[in-house]
Design a protein around this motif. Structure first.
Motif, PDB file in Angstrom:
ATOM      1  N   GLN A  15      67.470  40.608  -0.478  1.00 44.53           N
ATOM      2  CA  GLN A  15      67.403  40.765   0.971  1.00 44.53           C
ATOM      3  C   GLN A  15      67.429  39.407   1.670  1.00 44.53           C
ATOM      4  OE1 GLN A  15      64.137  43.233   2.212  1.00 44.53           O
ATOM      5  NE2 GLN A  15      64.502  44.741   0.600  1.00 44.53           N
ATOM      6  N   MET A  16      66.718  38.435   1.118  1.00 40.90           N
ATOM      7  CA  MET A  16      66.686  37.096   1.707  1.00 40.90           C
ATOM      8  C   MET A  16      68.065  36.467   1.660  1.00 40.90           C
ATOM      9  SD  MET A  16      63.705  36.495   2.925  1.00 40.90           S
ATOM     10  CE  MET A  16      63.695  34.720   3.110  1.00 40.90           C
ATOM     11  N   GLY A  17      68.831  36.793   0.601  1.00 41.82           N
ATOM     12  CA  GLY A  17      70.184  36.266   0.513  1.00 41.82           C
ATOM     13  C   GLY A  17      71.058  36.741   1.650  1.00 41.82           C
ATOM     14  N   GLU A  18      70.763  37.909   2.195  1.00 43.42           N
ATOM     15  CA  GLU A  18      71.497  38.417   3.348  1.00 43.42           C
ATOM     16  C   GLU A  18      70.922  37.893   4.658  1.00 43.42           C
ATOM     17  OE1 GLU A  18      74.270  40.159   3.299  1.00 43.42           O
ATOM     18  OE2 GLU A  18      74.252  40.013   1.114  1.00 43.42           O
ATOM     19  N   LEU A  19      69.655  37.528   4.647  1.00 38.47           N
ATOM     20  CA  LEU A  19      69.001  37.061   5.875  1.00 38.47           C
ATOM     21  C   LEU A  19      69.226  35.575   6.127  1.00 38.47           C
ATOM     22  CD1 LEU A  19      65.563  38.922   5.651  1.00 38.47           C
ATOM     23  CD2 LEU A  19      67.536  39.524   7.062  1.00 38.47           C
ATOM     24  N   ILE A  20      69.232  34.772   5.080  1.00 36.25           N
ATOM     25  CA  ILE A  20      69.367  33.320   5.216  1.00 36.25           C
ATOM     26  C   ILE A  20      70.656  32.888   4.536  1.00 36.25           C
ATOM     27  CG2 ILE A  20      68.364  31.083   4.691  1.00 36.25           C
ATOM     28  CD1 ILE A  20      65.640  32.354   4.742  1.00 36.25           C
ATOM     29  N   LYS A  21      71.514  32.222   5.304  1.00 39.21           N
ATOM     30  CA  LYS A  21      72.802  31.778   4.765  1.00 39.21           C
ATOM     31  C   LYS A  21      73.061  30.348   5.204  1.00 39.21           C
ATOM     32  CE  LYS A  21      75.056  36.345   4.956  1.00 39.21           C
ATOM     33  NZ  LYS A  21      74.008  37.110   5.675  1.00 39.21           N
ATOM     34  N   ARG A  42      81.684  33.143   1.217  1.00 40.25           N
ATOM     35  CA  ARG A  42      81.853  34.556   1.554  1.00 40.25           C
ATOM     36  C   ARG A  42      83.240  34.779   2.165  1.00 40.25           C
ATOM     37  NH1 ARG A  42      76.757  37.354   1.744  1.00 40.25           N
ATOM     38  NH2 ARG A  42      75.084  35.926   1.171  1.00 40.25           N
ATOM     39  N   ASP A  43      84.235  34.200   1.470  1.00 40.71           N
ATOM     40  CA  ASP A  43      85.641  34.348   1.868  1.00 40.71           C
ATOM     41  C   ASP A  43      85.897  33.830   3.282  1.00 40.71           C
ATOM     42  OD1 ASP A  43      86.267  35.555  -0.591  1.00 40.71           O
ATOM     43  OD2 ASP A  43      85.640  37.527   0.172  1.00 40.71           O
ATOM     44  N   ASP A  44      85.218  32.713   3.621  1.00 42.15           N
ATOM     45  CA  ASP A  44      85.394  32.067   4.924  1.00 42.15           C
ATOM     46  C   ASP A  44      85.093  33.010   6.092  1.00 42.15           C
ATOM     47  OD1 ASP A  44      86.041  29.625   3.816  1.00 42.15           O
ATOM     48  OD2 ASP A  44      88.187  30.052   3.774  1.00 42.15           O
ATOM     49  N   MET A  45      84.125  33.866   5.896  1.00 43.42           N
ATOM     50  CA  MET A  45      83.684  34.756   6.974  1.00 43.42           C
ATOM     51  C   MET A  45      83.085  33.917   8.110  1.00 43.42           C
ATOM     52  SD  MET A  45      80.882  37.827   6.726  1.00 43.42           S
ATOM     53  CE  MET A  45      79.645  36.700   6.055  1.00 43.42           C
ATOM     54  N   VAL A  46      83.400  34.256   9.342  1.00 40.48           N
ATOM     55  CA  VAL A  46      82.932  33.507  10.520  1.00 40.48           C
ATOM     56  C   VAL A  46      81.924  34.364  11.279  1.00 40.48           C
ATOM     57  CG1 VAL A  46      83.579  32.351  12.664  1.00 40.48           C
ATOM     58  CG2 VAL A  46      85.109  32.271  10.681  1.00 40.48           C
ATOM     59  N   SER A  47      80.823  33.767  11.650  1.00 44.19           N
ATOM     60  CA  SER A  47      79.766  34.479  12.377  1.00 44.19           C
ATOM     61  C   SER A  47      80.134  34.662  13.835  1.00 44.19           C
ATOM     62  CB  SER A  47      78.455  33.699  12.286  1.00 44.19           C
ATOM     63  OG  SER A  47      78.516  32.551  13.116  1.00 44.19           O
ATOM     64  N   ALA A  48      79.357  35.469  14.519  1.00 44.37           N
ATOM     65  CA  ALA A  48      79.432  35.519  15.979  1.00 44.37           C
ATOM     66  C   ALA A  48      78.766  34.254  16.535  1.00 44.37           C
ATOM     67  CB  ALA A  48      78.712  36.772  16.477  1.00 44.37           C
ATOM     68  N   CYS A  74      71.314  29.261   8.558  1.00 42.78           N
ATOM     69  CA  CYS A  74      71.256  30.339   9.542  1.00 42.78           C
ATOM     70  C   CYS A  74      70.283  31.432   9.092  1.00 42.78           C
ATOM     71  CB  CYS A  74      72.634  30.958   9.738  1.00 42.78           C
ATOM     72  SG  CYS A  74      73.909  29.774  10.208  1.00 42.78           S
ATOM     73  N   LEU A  75      69.626  32.020  10.054  1.00 40.92           N
ATOM     74  CA  LEU A  75      68.747  33.159   9.817  1.00 40.92           C
ATOM     75  C   LEU A  75      69.312  34.366  10.557  1.00 40.92           C
ATOM     76  CD1 LEU A  75      66.064  34.464   8.841  1.00 40.92           C
ATOM     77  CD2 LEU A  75      65.048  33.668  10.982  1.00 40.92           C
ATOM     78  N   PHE A  76      69.560  35.452   9.817  1.00 44.63           N
ATOM     79  CA  PHE A  76      70.115  36.661  10.421  1.00 44.63           C
ATOM     80  C   PHE A  76      69.052  37.748  10.469  1.00 44.63           C
ATOM     81  CE2 PHE A  76      73.796  34.334   8.912  1.00 44.63           C
ATOM     82  CZ  PHE A  76      74.627  34.387  10.023  1.00 44.63           C
ATOM     83  N   LEU A  77      69.189  38.624  11.450  1.00 45.38           N
ATOM     84  CA  LEU A  77      68.181  39.658  11.688  1.00 45.38           C
ATOM     85  C   LEU A  77      68.440  40.923  10.882  1.00 45.38           C
ATOM     86  CD1 LEU A  77      67.795  39.252  15.556  1.00 45.38           C
ATOM     87  CD2 LEU A  77      66.553  38.095  13.709  1.00 45.38           C
ATOM     88  N   GLY A  78      69.579  41.017  10.231  1.00 42.43           N
ATOM     89  CA  GLY A  78      69.898  42.176   9.405  1.00 42.43           C
ATOM     90  C   GLY A  78      71.125  41.869   8.582  1.00 42.43           C
ATOM     91  N   THR A  79      71.735  42.870   7.995  1.00 48.53           N
ATOM     92  CA  THR A  79      72.952  42.652   7.230  1.00 48.53           C
ATOM     93  C   THR A  79      74.084  42.336   8.183  1.00 48.53           C
ATOM     94  OG1 THR A  79      73.457  44.994   7.288  1.00 48.53           O
ATOM     95  CG2 THR A  79      72.212  44.193   5.372  1.00 48.53           C
ATOM     96  N   GLY A  84      71.658  36.615  14.908  1.00 45.10           N
ATOM     97  CA  GLY A  84      70.911  35.619  14.144  1.00 45.10           C
ATOM     98  C   GLY A  84      70.764  34.328  14.914  1.00 45.10           C
ATOM     99  N   PHE A  85      70.305  33.308  14.217  1.00 46.98           N
ATOM    100  CA  PHE A  85      70.036  32.000  14.819  1.00 46.98           C
ATOM    101  C   PHE A  85      70.479  30.897  13.852  1.00 46.98           C
ATOM    102  CE2 PHE A  85      66.919  34.985  16.418  1.00 46.98           C
ATOM    103  CZ  PHE A  85      66.928  34.750  17.790  1.00 46.98           C
ATOM    104  N   ILE A  86      70.790  29.744  14.413  1.00 45.77           N
ATOM    105  CA  ILE A  86      71.011  28.543  13.606  1.00 45.77           C
ATOM    106  C   ILE A  86      69.704  27.765  13.598  1.00 45.77           C
ATOM    107  CG2 ILE A  86      72.274  26.361  13.432  1.00 45.77           C
ATOM    108  CD1 ILE A  86      74.646  27.752  14.743  1.00 45.77           C
ATOM    109  N   LEU A  87      69.112  27.642  12.410  1.00 41.84           N
ATOM    110  CA  LEU A  87      67.794  27.007  12.289  1.00 41.84           C
ATOM    111  C   LEU A  87      67.877  25.492  12.348  1.00 41.84           C
ATOM    112  CD1 LEU A  87      66.276  29.223   9.448  1.00 41.84           C
ATOM    113  CD2 LEU A  87      66.017  29.478  11.923  1.00 41.84           C
ATOM    114  N   GLY A  88      68.948  24.928  11.828  1.00 44.56           N
ATOM    115  CA  GLY A  88      69.070  23.476  11.821  1.00 44.56           C
ATOM    116  C   GLY A  88      70.142  23.027  10.853  1.00 44.56           C
ATOM    117  N   SER A  89      70.328  21.715  10.797  1.00 41.59           N
ATOM    118  CA  SER A  89      71.339  21.124   9.923  1.00 41.59           C
ATOM    119  C   SER A  89      70.663  20.450   8.738  1.00 41.59           C
ATOM    120  CB  SER A  89      72.171  20.103  10.707  1.00 41.59           C
ATOM    121  OG  SER A  89      73.233  19.615   9.930  1.00 41.59           O
TER     122      SER A  89
END
Length: 230
Positions: A15-21, A42-48, A74-79, A84-89
């Motif tokens: 689950q954490m693997g889906e939440l934190i990327k 992840r095949d160059d998937m682009v976030s919102a 990044c931290l995501f709120l679900g799958t 989600g949010f960008i936590l930092g660099s």
């Protein structure tokens, strides 16, 4: 065989693997303080567009954005990658920190500007690639237990809408390799003793279109090979 705790932990890790990327910034929106992130694993998937976490976003505000190409966590709120949010660099083997001393904290900009403090050397350094502007509606107070040095490779200007006061508890020296000029409608010198010397031997000329006043409660001496008062 997994125990119940091991199976629960394994499920949590999935689950954490889906939440934190971890990904790479592909675009930045300064107006909304957000960015899009691409995930090469992840095949160059682009976030919102993801909001970038700041320390303060209320009455006090911080503003710091990553650049395109920066590594971010990044931290995501679900799958998925919509909410989600960008936590930092973070640094890696390809992008290493220019600061490596644990006693140093600082900010380094891409144009060479840096703000750095070294707690071991007790040294606060500001180096700007361009202009430095300091503005305040109140007083600016600069104090030091040792020397204060202002140095420029060109000119130094001090300007005030009202008066300028220079006060010294001991000697006040004005030194120039060429000439010292004082221009005013009236010039007054008040001292117990006033001495004019000519170390060059080329003569001393005083010219004034208005009034020129010299006052002394004791001796007044003028020393030069030549003095012209006109």
């Amino acid at each position: 065989m997994y125990s119940g705790d091991d199976m629960e932990l394994n499920g949590l890790n999935e689950q954490m693997g889906e939440l934190i990327k971890a990904g790479i910034v592909s675009s930045v929106d300064p107006t909304n303080c957000s960015a899009r992130v691409v995930f090469p694993d992840r095949d160059d998937m682009v976030s919102a567009d993801l909001p970038i976490i700041q320390r303060n976003c209320g009455k006090n505000q911080d503003f710091s954005l990553p650049d395109v190409g920066d590594n971010v966590l990044c931290l995501f709120l679900g799958t998925g990658t919509e909410d989600g949010f960008i936590l930092g660099s973070f640094f890696n083997d390809q992008k290493k920190s220019q600061l490596t001393d644990p006693n140093v904290r600082g900010v380094i900009f891409s144009d060479g500007t840096k703000i750095v403090y070294d707690r071991e050397k007790k040294l606060f350094e500001i180096e700007a690639a361009g202009k430095v502007s300091v503005k305040t509606k109140e007083e600016i107070f600069v104090s030091s237990e040792k020397n204060i040095i202002a140095e420029s490779r060109e000119n130094v200007f001090a300007k005030a809408d009202k008066g300028v006061t220079v006060e010294a508890a001991q000697n006040l020296n004005l030194n120039s390799n060429v000439k010292v000029s004082i221009n005013a409608p009236a010039i007054a010198l008040n001292a117990a003793s006033i001495s004019f010397g000519d170390p060059t031997g080329k003569g001393c000329t005083g010219v004034c279109s208005g009034s020129f006043a010299l006052k002394s409660e004791s001796n007044m001496s003028f020393k030069a090979k030549r003095i012209d008062l006109g």
